[in-house]
Design a protein around this motif. Sequence first.
Motif, PDB file in Angstrom:
ATOM      1  N   GLY A   1      -8.851  14.403  -3.687  1.00 33.01           N
ATOM      2  CA  GLY A   1      -8.958  15.650  -4.444  1.00 33.01           C
ATOM      3  C   GLY A   1      -9.218  16.864  -3.566  1.00 33.01           C
ATOM      4  O   GLY A   1      -9.213  18.000  -4.057  1.00 33.01           O
ATOM      5  N   HIS A   2      -9.445  16.649  -2.284  1.00 30.40           N
ATOM      6  CA  HIS A   2      -9.719  17.782  -1.405  1.00 30.40           C
ATOM      7  C   HIS A   2      -8.441  18.565  -1.150  1.00 30.40           C
ATOM      8  O   HIS A   2      -7.376  17.973  -0.972  1.00 30.40           O
ATOM      9  CB  HIS A   2     -10.311  17.296  -0.080  1.00 30.40           C
ATOM     10  CG  HIS A   2     -10.978  18.387   0.696  1.00 30.40           C
ATOM     11  ND1 HIS A   2     -10.272  19.344   1.383  1.00 30.40           N
ATOM     12  CD2 HIS A   2     -12.287  18.699   0.861  1.00 30.40           C
ATOM     13  CE1 HIS A   2     -11.116  20.181   1.960  1.00 30.40           C
ATOM     14  NE2 HIS A   2     -12.353  19.811   1.650  1.00 30.40           N
ATOM     15  N   ARG A   3      -8.571  19.895  -1.102  1.00 32.12           N
ATOM     16  CA  ARG A   3      -7.349  20.704  -0.983  1.00 32.12           C
ATOM     17  C   ARG A   3      -6.654  20.494   0.354  1.00 32.12           C
ATOM     18  O   ARG A   3      -5.450  20.706   0.475  1.00 32.12           O
ATOM     19  CB  ARG A   3      -7.662  22.178  -1.202  1.00 32.12           C
ATOM     20  CG  ARG A   3      -8.517  22.838  -0.143  1.00 32.12           C
ATOM     21  CD  ARG A   3      -8.809  24.267  -0.576  1.00 32.12           C
ATOM     22  NE  ARG A   3      -9.464  25.048   0.459  1.00 32.12           N
ATOM     23  CZ  ARG A   3     -10.748  24.943   0.792  1.00 32.12           C
ATOM     24  NH1 ARG A   3     -11.503  24.043   0.182  1.00 32.12           N
ATOM     25  NH2 ARG A   3     -11.275  25.702   1.727  1.00 32.12           N
TER      26      ARG A   3
ATOM     27  N   ASP B   1       0.853  -1.200   0.000  1.00 32.38           N
ATOM     28  CA  ASP B   1       0.000   0.000   0.000  1.00 32.38           C
ATOM     29  C   ASP B   1       0.880   1.239   0.000  1.00 32.38           C
ATOM     30  O   ASP B   1       1.981   1.222   0.565  1.00 32.38           O
ATOM     31  CB  ASP B   1      -0.843   0.058   1.277  1.00 32.38           C
ATOM     32  CG  ASP B   1      -1.930  -1.003   1.305  1.00 32.38           C
ATOM     33  OD1 ASP B   1      -2.412  -1.376   0.232  1.00 32.38           O
ATOM     34  OD2 ASP B   1      -2.287  -1.448   2.416  1.00 32.38           O
TER      35      ASP B   1
ATOM     36  N   LYS C   1      -1.906   5.748   2.523  1.00 30.48           N
ATOM     37  CA  LYS C   1      -3.157   5.049   2.777  1.00 30.48           C
ATOM     38  C   LYS C   1      -3.296   4.661   4.247  1.00 30.48           C
ATOM     39  O   LYS C   1      -4.383   4.360   4.720  1.00 30.48           O
ATOM     40  CB  LYS C   1      -3.223   3.789   1.901  1.00 30.48           C
ATOM     41  CG  LYS C   1      -4.607   3.211   1.750  1.00 30.48           C
ATOM     42  CD  LYS C   1      -4.618   2.111   0.724  1.00 30.48           C
ATOM     43  CE  LYS C   1      -6.024   1.582   0.534  1.00 30.48           C
ATOM     44  NZ  LYS C   1      -6.096   0.592  -0.537  1.00 30.48           N
TER      45      LYS C   1
ATOM     46  N   TYR D   1      -2.231   7.936  -4.492  1.00 30.31           N
ATOM     47  CA  TYR D   1      -1.202   7.598  -5.470  1.00 30.31           C
ATOM     48  C   TYR D   1      -0.578   8.797  -6.159  1.00 30.31           C
ATOM     49  O   TYR D   1       0.419   8.655  -6.840  1.00 30.31           O
ATOM     50  CB  TYR D   1      -1.790   6.645  -6.515  1.00 30.31           C
ATOM     51  CG  TYR D   1      -1.964   5.265  -5.954  1.00 30.31           C
ATOM     52  CD1 TYR D   1      -0.918   4.355  -5.982  1.00 30.31           C
ATOM     53  CD2 TYR D   1      -3.154   4.868  -5.361  1.00 30.31           C
ATOM     54  CE1 TYR D   1      -1.061   3.081  -5.458  1.00 30.31           C
ATOM     55  CE2 TYR D   1      -3.307   3.602  -4.831  1.00 30.31           C
ATOM     56  CZ  TYR D   1      -2.256   2.711  -4.880  1.00 30.31           C
ATOM     57  OH  TYR D   1      -2.398   1.463  -4.350  1.00 30.31           O
ATOM     58  N   SER D   2      -1.202   9.932  -6.021  1.00 32.95           N
ATOM     59  CA  SER D   2      -0.646  11.101  -6.690  1.00 32.95           C
ATOM     60  C   SER D   2      -0.045  12.010  -5.623  1.00 32.95           C
ATOM     61  O   SER D   2      -0.749  12.770  -4.980  1.00 32.95           O
ATOM     62  CB  SER D   2      -1.758  11.811  -7.456  1.00 32.95           C
ATOM     63  OG  SER D   2      -1.282  13.024  -7.957  1.00 32.95           O
TER      64      SER D   2
ATOM     65  N   ARG E   1     -13.043  10.675   6.610  1.00 33.55           N
ATOM     66  CA  ARG E   1     -14.468  10.532   6.296  1.00 33.55           C
ATOM     67  C   ARG E   1     -14.936   9.102   6.515  1.00 33.55           C
ATOM     68  O   ARG E   1     -14.282   8.153   6.075  1.00 33.55           O
ATOM     69  CB  ARG E   1     -14.688  10.928   4.834  1.00 33.55           C
ATOM     70  CG  ARG E   1     -16.124  11.107   4.473  1.00 33.55           C
ATOM     71  CD  ARG E   1     -16.288  11.559   3.049  1.00 33.55           C
ATOM     72  NE  ARG E   1     -17.605  12.130   2.872  1.00 33.55           N
ATOM     73  CZ  ARG E   1     -18.154  12.349   1.688  1.00 33.55           C
ATOM     74  NH1 ARG E   1     -17.492  12.080   0.586  1.00 33.55           N
ATOM     75  NH2 ARG E   1     -19.361  12.862   1.603  1.00 33.55           N
TER      76      ARG E   1
ATOM     77  N   VAL F   1     -18.603  16.473   3.991  1.00 32.44           N
ATOM     78  CA  VAL F   1     -17.248  17.031   3.836  1.00 32.44           C
ATOM     79  C   VAL F   1     -17.118  18.313   4.664  1.00 32.44           C
ATOM     80  O   VAL F   1     -16.068  18.596   5.237  1.00 32.44           O
ATOM     81  CB  VAL F   1     -16.958  17.276   2.339  1.00 32.44           C
ATOM     82  CG1 VAL F   1     -15.607  17.954   2.147  1.00 32.44           C
ATOM     83  CG2 VAL F   1     -16.979  15.955   1.592  1.00 32.44           C
TER      84      VAL F   1
ATOM     85  N   GLN G   1       3.085  14.689  -4.852  1.00 37.27           N
ATOM     86  CA  GLN G   1       4.216  15.488  -5.333  1.00 37.27           C
ATOM     87  C   GLN G   1       4.868  16.146  -4.120  1.00 37.27           C
ATOM     88  O   GLN G   1       4.301  17.061  -3.524  1.00 37.27           O
ATOM     89  CB  GLN G   1       3.731  16.570  -6.291  1.00 37.27           C
ATOM     90  CG  GLN G   1       3.206  16.014  -7.605  1.00 37.27           C
ATOM     91  CD  GLN G   1       2.596  17.121  -8.435  1.00 37.27           C
ATOM     92  OE1 GLN G   1       1.474  17.562  -8.193  1.00 37.27           O
ATOM     93  NE2 GLN G   1       3.357  17.600  -9.398  1.00 37.27           N
TER      94      GLN G   1
ATOM     95  N   GLU H   1     -14.195  19.594   7.248  1.00 34.61           N
ATOM     96  CA  GLU H   1     -13.533  20.904   7.111  1.00 34.61           C
ATOM     97  C   GLU H   1     -13.633  21.690   8.416  1.00 34.61           C
ATOM     98  O   GLU H   1     -12.680  22.354   8.834  1.00 34.61           O
ATOM     99  CB  GLU H   1     -14.173  21.685   5.951  1.00 34.61           C
ATOM    100  CG  GLU H   1     -13.861  21.061   4.603  1.00 34.61           C
ATOM    101  CD  GLU H   1     -14.684  21.633   3.453  1.00 34.61           C
ATOM    102  OE1 GLU H   1     -14.329  21.391   2.299  1.00 34.61           O
ATOM    103  OE2 GLU H   1     -15.714  22.295   3.733  1.00 34.61           O
TER     104      GLU H   1
ATOM    105  N   GLY I   1      -3.284  13.859  -4.440  1.00 34.54           N
ATOM    106  CA  GLY I   1      -4.568  13.585  -5.092  1.00 34.54           C
ATOM    107  C   GLY I   1      -4.860  12.119  -4.847  1.00 34.54           C
ATOM    108  O   GLY I   1      -4.375  11.264  -5.569  1.00 34.54           O
ATOM    109  N   GLY I   2      -5.558  11.827  -3.804  1.00 28.31           N
ATOM    110  CA  GLY I   2      -5.720  10.426  -3.409  1.00 28.31           C
ATOM    111  C   GLY I   2      -4.404   9.915  -2.836  1.00 28.31           C
ATOM    112  O   GLY I   2      -3.554  10.693  -2.410  1.00 28.31           O
TER     113      GLY I   2
END
Lengths: 381, 748
Positions: free
Chosen positions: A336-338, A104, A108, A358-359, A296, A311, A361, A315, A355-356
Motif C-alpha cells: 500500500g505504500h506509494r 508466485d 514477490k 497481487y494488485s 522492510r 517505514v 495495474q 523512505e 498494492g501488494g
Amino acid sequence: MKGNRLSRRDLLYKGGCALGSLLAGNLLLDSCKDGSLFSLSGDSAFVKPARHWRSAGDGKVQCLLCPNRCLLNRGEKGACRDRQNRDGRLYTLVYSRIAALQIDPVEKKPFFHFLPGSSALSAGVAGCNFYCKFCQNWQLSQFSPEDLDAEAVSPSDLASRAVKRGTPIVAFTYNEPTVQFEYVVDAAAKARARGLKSVIISNGYISAKPGREFARALDGIKIDLKAFRQKFYSDICGGSLKEVMRNLELVRGSGRWLEIVVLIIPGLNDSPSEIREMTRWVAGTLSPDVPMHFTRFHSTYLMRNLPPTPVSTLERCREIARSQGVRYAYVGNVPGHRWENTYCHSCGRVIIKRGGFYSVQNLLRKGRCPYCRTVIPGVWV
Amino acid sequence: MKAAELITISRGRLAAAYFGFASAIGQVLLIREMLAVFRGNEFIIGMIFAGWFFGVFLGARFSPMRQEEAGLKSLTRCAILFPLILLGAVYLSHALPVLFPRTAGGYYDLTTEFLLALLLTAPASFCVGFFFPIAVALSDAGDSRAGGVIYLWESLGSFAGGVLFSFVLVLFFNPLGITLMLLALALLLRAAVLIPSKRTACLPPLAILCLIPFSNTAEQALFETLWARSRTGILTEYQRTRHQMIQVEKTGDQINFYGDGMHISSLPDNYETRGLFHLIQALKPPQHPRILLIGGGPGSLAGNLLAAGADSVSCCETDPDLLRLISSFAEKLYGRGRGVGGCRMISEDPRHFLRENRERFDLILCASPLPENALTNRSFTVEFFRLCLNNLAPDGIFLLGTRGFETAMGSLDREYRASVYRSFRSLFPSPLFTTGDPMYLAGKADGSPFPAPAEIIRKYRQNLPSQRTGLMSPEVSEGFRAEELLSFFEPSRLDYFKNTIEPLSEQVPVNRDDRPNAFWKSLLLSALQEGSLLYEIFRKPLYPLIGLSLVSLLLVLYLHRRYGPMEAQSGIVIACIGFTGISLVLILMTLYQNYQGMIYSRISLISALFMLGLAAGSGLALRGFFSSVFRALLLLLCSLGAILIYMEGRWEWLFWMILVVVSFQCGAVFTSLYAGTVRDDPHTTASNLDAMDFYGSLAGSAGTALLLIPAFGIRVALGVNALVLGIALLAVLYSRFRIPGRNSSINL
C-alpha cells in the motif's frame, strides 16, 4: 562359595559396561533410523557430476563454483551442503531435487521491471553458500538435501509444468540458485526452448566463469546486495562484498536484466552514509536504470527479536538513492505504500500501480510511458 | 549449657535467618532480572533454578569444617559476600550482550544461556549452601536437633524475605537499592551479632543506606549505555511492573515496546494493519460487530475498526502498565478522534477474562506471541480455543494469528503447526487458513464453512466502497483493491498447507494445557535454528533422564562408601524430597498459570508460602509432631492425587493448600532425617543432607521445567514424581530393617 560371588567393584564395573553397551546400541540404532550413519549422502537419482571444480591431488577436489572455493577431502561436502567429493570427483547432490515448488507473482521476487503482473513457477532446493542470520527460508537454505522432502522435477518437466500452469516465467529462488548451478543452466535452456523466461533470485556470490554462464542462460537476475560494508557480509552472512560487487558488474555488463534488493535491517545496514555510498556506486558503476528495492525487515530465523524497519527509514533510503541518480528506487514489503508504484523517471507520473504483490495495474504502452512516451527500462513483453 | 555456648548457638540461628532472608530475595531478583536478558520463559526459569541449586549443592558439599571462631568468621565473610556477588550477578546479566556480543535481535543459543545462567547464579547460591553446615555445627548442642533448627530459621528468614520482596521491595526499589540494603544488613549483622565490635562499625552500613536514593539514577544511566551498545535503537524508558520489565526503544520515528527484553509491538503500525483490517472486513459477520483483540495492545487496527463502524473494540492485555504505555503512545500517534481512545481496555489475563466474561463477541482476534514457552502456549491450546468459542456470538468468528510459513517446512515446524491446527479444528470444524506472515486460522462459532477465497474476495470487492470512511488511516484505506486480499490466499501455498499439515494433523497429539505439544516442538525448533547442543539432547529426552539417574546413582554410591549406609539412605530420601518439592512447585505453577492466570506476579508469594510451609514443617518436627518420614512420603504421594483433583476442579484454594502441604512435608522430612542420621559429626551430616537436598532440587527443576512438562506433559511429570517418591519410600523401608544403631528418637 564366596569365590563365585560378585564383588561390589565387579558389580559396578559390569553393570556400568552393560548399561553403556545398551545406550551405545540404542544410539547406533537411532542413527541408523535417522539414516545418518550408513546411508549414502543423497539419493543417487539426484546426484550428477558437477561442473567448475579441479582436482587438488590426494583425492581432494576444489570446488570453483563460488568464491568459497571449498577444498574437499573424499566424502566431504562443501559449505553449501550440496556438492560432495566422491572418489576424487565433485558431484552435485541436488540436480532436479526440488524441495519447494510454488507459483508466485513476479513482484514477490521482487522484479518490478520484468513482466509486471505475471506469475513465476518458482523452484528451490536445500542448501546455500551463505548463512544469513535473517534468512526467511532458513528451513531450506540451512539444511542438507537429505534432510528435506523433495520431488524429482527434471529440467524439461519444470518447463512443461510452467507451460501447463500458464506462467511465463521460471524462477530459481528461495535458496541460492548457484548451488544448483547445473540444474539451473539446463532448466533455463529447456524453458527458453518452450518460450519461457528464466530468472534467478541470488546473493550474487558466484565465481566469474560460472557467473558468465548463468548470465548467458538466464533472462533476469535479481541480486540481494545485503549491505555495503564488508563487516556485515563477514559477520551476518559469511561472504565477501567485493565478490558480489564484481558479479553485479558482470551481470550488468552481460546485458541481462538486473534488479537489486537491499533488505534494510534497523541499526545494521541503514546508515545514510552507507546507503549513499551504495547507491552512488550503483548509479555510477552499474547504471541509473538498475531498479533498487529497499525492503522492510521483519524478524525471523536468528534475528527474531528485532523490531521491523521503520517505514521512514525505507523512505529515507529511497530519497538518498534518488539523490544519487538511481531512477527507479522502491520501498518494499510495505503493501500500500506509494513508493511501491513505478513512476516515470522523465515525467514523474505513475506508470505501474501496485498494492501488494497481487494488485498490479500496468499502464505502460510497449515499454513506454503512456504520458510522455519515454522508454522505461525493463523487460515488458 | 554455658552462656557462651548459648550465644554461639543464637549467632548460628541469626545467620541462618539472614541467609534465608537474603537468598529468598536474591533468587527472585536474579530470576526477574535474568529473564529480561535471556528470552523470558519457564524454560529459562528452569535453567536459573538449576544454576542456583547447583551453587547451593556445591557450597554445602564443599563447606569446610570450622572451629567456633573460624566458623563465625566464615559466616561473616559469606554474609557480606552474598549481596556483593548478587549485585555483580544482576548487573553482569544486563551487561552480557556487551561483554559477549550477540547478533542484534538474536538470542544466545540455549546451551550458552544454560551455561551463563549457571555462571551467574552459582557463585551467589554457593554462599547459601556454604553457610549451612557451618551454622549447624555452631548451633549443635549435642541433641541431634541442630540441623532442623537451622533449617527452621533459614526457612523463616526466607518466608520473611519473600513477603517483604512481594509487598514492599519490588514496588519501591530497584535491584541496586535492594542489594545495597542486603549489604547494609550483612554489615550490621557482623557488627552487632557475629563479631561484635565498636559502635563505629555501624557507620559503614549507614553510609551504604544513604546511597540507596541514588540507585535509580545510576541504574538508568547504566541501562541506557548498555542498551545503546547492544541494541539498534535508543532506550527512552523502562519500568519494572509486577509482570515484567518493560522497555521502550526509539528507532527513527518508530517506538518499540519490549517485555523482558523481547519485542512485543511497534508503533506506528498502520501498514501492518492494512491487510489484516481488510481481511477482518471481508470475513466479519454483522455490520457493527463487537470485537475483542487479544495480544499486542491497541494500535492502528483497533482505531480503524472503530472508524469502520465496529460497535465496540476491546483490547485485552495482562499487564496494565504495558497496556497504559502502549495506549498513551497510540493516542499520541493516532489521536482520540480516530478511535484508539474509544477502545475498551481490559487489564486482565485473557483466559481469566474469557472465563469470567458474559458478553458475546462477533469477532475475537488473538495475536499472541508464538508458543515458545508454556505461557504463550496457553493461547494455542484446545482449552483456550474452547474459551474463545464460548465467548463468541452464535455467528461469531475466531481469528488466530501465528507465524507464517514459507516455501518449505521442516518436520518440527510441520508438527508444531499440525498440533495447533488439530486443536483448532477440534472446535472449529471447518477452518479457513491463510497464507502470508503472520498466517491466520479462522473458525466460525456455528461450525459452518467459509466461502471459497475467490468468493470472499468477490463479495468484498462489491462492498468495498462502503468500507471507506474518512476516519480511517490513509495507509490502511487509500488505493486498496480487493485483489490485495490474494496475498492471504496464495493458491500454491494453500495447497502446500493442505497437503502437508492437514494429513499430519490426524497423527500428532492435540496441543493441550497439560500436554503442551506445540510448545515442545517450537522449543526444539528454536534449538535447531540456533544449532544448540541442547537440540541433540532434547531430541531424545529419555537420554538425559537416564544420564541423570546414573549421576544420582554414583552420588549415592559415593556417600555409601565414604560415610556409610545411613548417610546414603538419608541422602537418597532427601534427594528425592528435593526433587519432588521443586518439581511439584513447578507443576503447580504451570497449572496455576493455565487455570488462574499469569504466574509471574505470584512467584515471590508462592516462594514465601513454600518457605512458610518448610518452616512450619521443620518447627513441628522438632517438637516431635509429623516427624515420621514414612508418613510424610505417603502424604506427598497423596499430594500427587490432590494435584490430579486440582486439574479437574481447578479450585484456587486447592492450589494454595497443596503448596503448603507439600512444603510442610518437605520441611518436616529434612528435620527428621537430620535428627535420625546425625551421630557425632553435625557438620558432615548437615553438609551431606543439604548437598543432596539441593542436588535433588537441581535435578527436579531441570528435569521438570526443561524436559518432563514440555516433552511429556503434566501427567507424566506427576508419574515420575510418584516413582521418585517410591524410591524414597523403599529407601526408608530398607533403612528400617537393615541399618543398625539408628537414632531411636526419630520415627522413620
